[in-house]
Scaffold this motif. Structure first.
Motif, PDB file in Angstrom:
ATOM      1  N   GLN A 158      31.638  33.845  42.678  1.00 52.61           N
ATOM      2  CA  GLN A 158      31.417  34.064  41.549  1.00 52.61           C
ATOM      3  C   GLN A 158      30.681  35.279  41.368  1.00 52.61           C
ATOM      4  O   GLN A 158      30.779  36.304  40.194  1.00 52.61           O
ATOM      5  CB  GLN A 158      30.483  33.019  40.448  1.00 52.61           C
ATOM      6  CG  GLN A 158      30.055  33.435  39.269  1.00 52.61           C
ATOM      7  CD  GLN A 158      29.277  32.376  38.581  1.00 52.61           C
ATOM      8  OE1 GLN A 158      29.444  31.941  37.529  1.00 52.61           O
ATOM      9  NE2 GLN A 158      28.182  32.244  39.028  1.00 52.61           N
ATOM     10  N   SER A 169      35.826  33.677  36.323  1.00 53.26           N
ATOM     11  CA  SER A 169      36.685  32.571  36.408  1.00 53.26           C
ATOM     12  C   SER A 169      37.947  32.843  37.422  1.00 53.26           C
ATOM     13  O   SER A 169      38.154  31.974  38.329  1.00 53.26           O
ATOM     14  CB  SER A 169      37.276  32.292  34.900  1.00 53.26           C
ATOM     15  OG  SER A 169      38.264  33.162  34.496  1.00 53.26           O
ATOM     16  N   ALA A 187      39.429  25.415  37.687  1.00 51.03           N
ATOM     17  CA  ALA A 187      39.028  26.138  36.330  1.00 51.03           C
ATOM     18  C   ALA A 187      37.616  25.411  35.589  1.00 51.03           C
ATOM     19  O   ALA A 187      36.959  26.197  35.149  1.00 51.03           O
ATOM     20  CB  ALA A 187      40.396  25.929  35.566  1.00 51.03           C
ATOM     21  N   SER A 190      34.578  26.283  37.172  1.00 49.50           N
ATOM     22  CA  SER A 190      34.393  27.901  37.027  1.00 49.50           C
ATOM     23  C   SER A 190      33.645  28.124  35.574  1.00 49.50           C
ATOM     24  O   SER A 190      32.803  28.989  35.450  1.00 49.50           O
ATOM     25  CB  SER A 190      35.449  28.846  37.198  1.00 49.50           C
ATOM     26  OG  SER A 190      36.401  28.690  35.999  1.00 49.50           O
ATOM     27  N   PHE A 191      34.141  27.312  34.631  1.00 44.46           N
ATOM     28  CA  PHE A 191      33.335  27.628  33.191  1.00 44.46           C
ATOM     29  C   PHE A 191      32.109  27.123  33.471  1.00 44.46           C
ATOM     30  O   PHE A 191      31.159  27.584  32.713  1.00 44.46           O
ATOM     31  CB  PHE A 191      34.036  26.737  32.293  1.00 44.46           C
ATOM     32  CG  PHE A 191      35.423  27.445  31.993  1.00 44.46           C
ATOM     33  CD1 PHE A 191      35.684  28.765  31.701  1.00 44.46           C
ATOM     34  CD2 PHE A 191      36.590  26.629  32.047  1.00 44.46           C
ATOM     35  CE1 PHE A 191      36.718  29.408  31.664  1.00 44.46           C
ATOM     36  CE2 PHE A 191      38.017  27.376  31.613  1.00 44.46           C
ATOM     37  CZ  PHE A 191      38.123  28.803  31.389  1.00 44.46           C
TER      38      PHE A 191
END
Length: 277
Positions: A158, A169, A187, A190-191
């Motif tokens: 990140q 992301s 995914a 990642s958020f």
């Protein structure tokens, strides 16, 4: 900054923050192509508060579970063995690299890193890495399989998004796929991982976004608020679409887009149609 620029940049922020194509890179490029001036890294960071508000709303149940498990886990050994408790710690630990590097290299991120040559190369290189991860990743691991090293490695990935063109992301999903994590899980994580870093970055940058010494486009308070609200609503729709897409499809569409856009930017730079800085 005009109101037209406010609306366009708000929509771009809300859409591209949720997709693995780099919101900071798109805002930098859009500013150069259409407005002949850069809104700057601080504007990007502050409007990301809108997209993170959308993430907070969308993942409210998950976030509530993680926080509850994290708090109760201090006094309960059984809770410390749960996935929710461990995920809360992994998000905290995974946030450390981007915070440290973001503070250490603030000036470089706001100036040298916004060079469009670097943006174009980052779009292509990290797009190809995303494609390789999609091709070779086993995509078999879920949240229950996460370990401390996963939290650390995904946090380091990140941190690469501090460079415009990399994508927060995109970097995290790429690393997750290489580590064998399921595409939809990568995914989703990642958020969640982005929440502390983006909120901190946005708040940290509030004092700089109105500085006339910035890169060009200086918003008023109402314009910044409107751009952030637009980013929230567009981001809310985009995060839902993104999670639905990766649950059923590969990420190759984003790979092709990133490579095509990167080559397009290189062509514009080579012909002098736009300036790199």
């Amino acid at each position: 900054m005009t109101w037209w620029e406010t609306i366009v940049l708000g929509v771009i922020q809300g859409l591209t923050e949720m997709l693995p194509i780099s919101s900071s890179g798109h805002l930098r490029l859009a500013s150069a192509l259409f407005f002949d001036a850069d809104a700057g890294a601080s504007f990007t960071a502050v409007t990301q508060l809108g997209t993170e508000a959308a993430v907070l709303l969308y993942f409210a149940r998950d976030i509530g579970r993680f926080i509850k498990a994290w708090i109760l886990g201090f006094g309960n050994r059984e809770i410390r063995s749960t996935t929710d408790y461990r995920m809360a710690w992994y998000v905290i630990i995974g946030t450390i690299p981007i915070v440290v590097l973001g503070v250490l290299f603030t000036d470089q991120i706001r100036e040298q890193a916004r060079n469009l040559w670097l943006v174009a190369i980052s779009l292509i290189v990290f797009g190809l890495l995303l494609g390789a991860a999609e091709r070779f990743g086993t995509k078999q691991r879920g949240f229950a399989d996460f370990r401390l090293k996963d939290g650390i490695l995904l946090g380091l990935a990140q941190a690469g998004s501090l460079i415009p063109g990399v994508s927060r992301s995109g970097a995290t999903i790429t690393a997750g796929l290489f580590m064998g994590i399921d595409r939809a899980v990568a995914a989703r994580y990642s958020f969640l991982l982005a929440i502390p870093a983006v909120l901190g970055s946005g708040i940290y940058s509030l004092g700089d976004v109105f500085e006339p010494s910035g890169a060009g486009l200086i918003p008023s308070g109402p314009q910044l608020a409107v751009a952030t609200v637009i980013a929230f609503f567009v981001g809310l729709a985009a995060v839902h679409w993104m999670l639905q897409w990766v649950a059923r499809h590969s990420v190759y569409i984003f790979v092709w887009y990133r490579v095509a856009l990167g080559l397009f930017v290189i062509a514009l730079l080579s012909t002098g149609a736009i300036e790199a800085t």
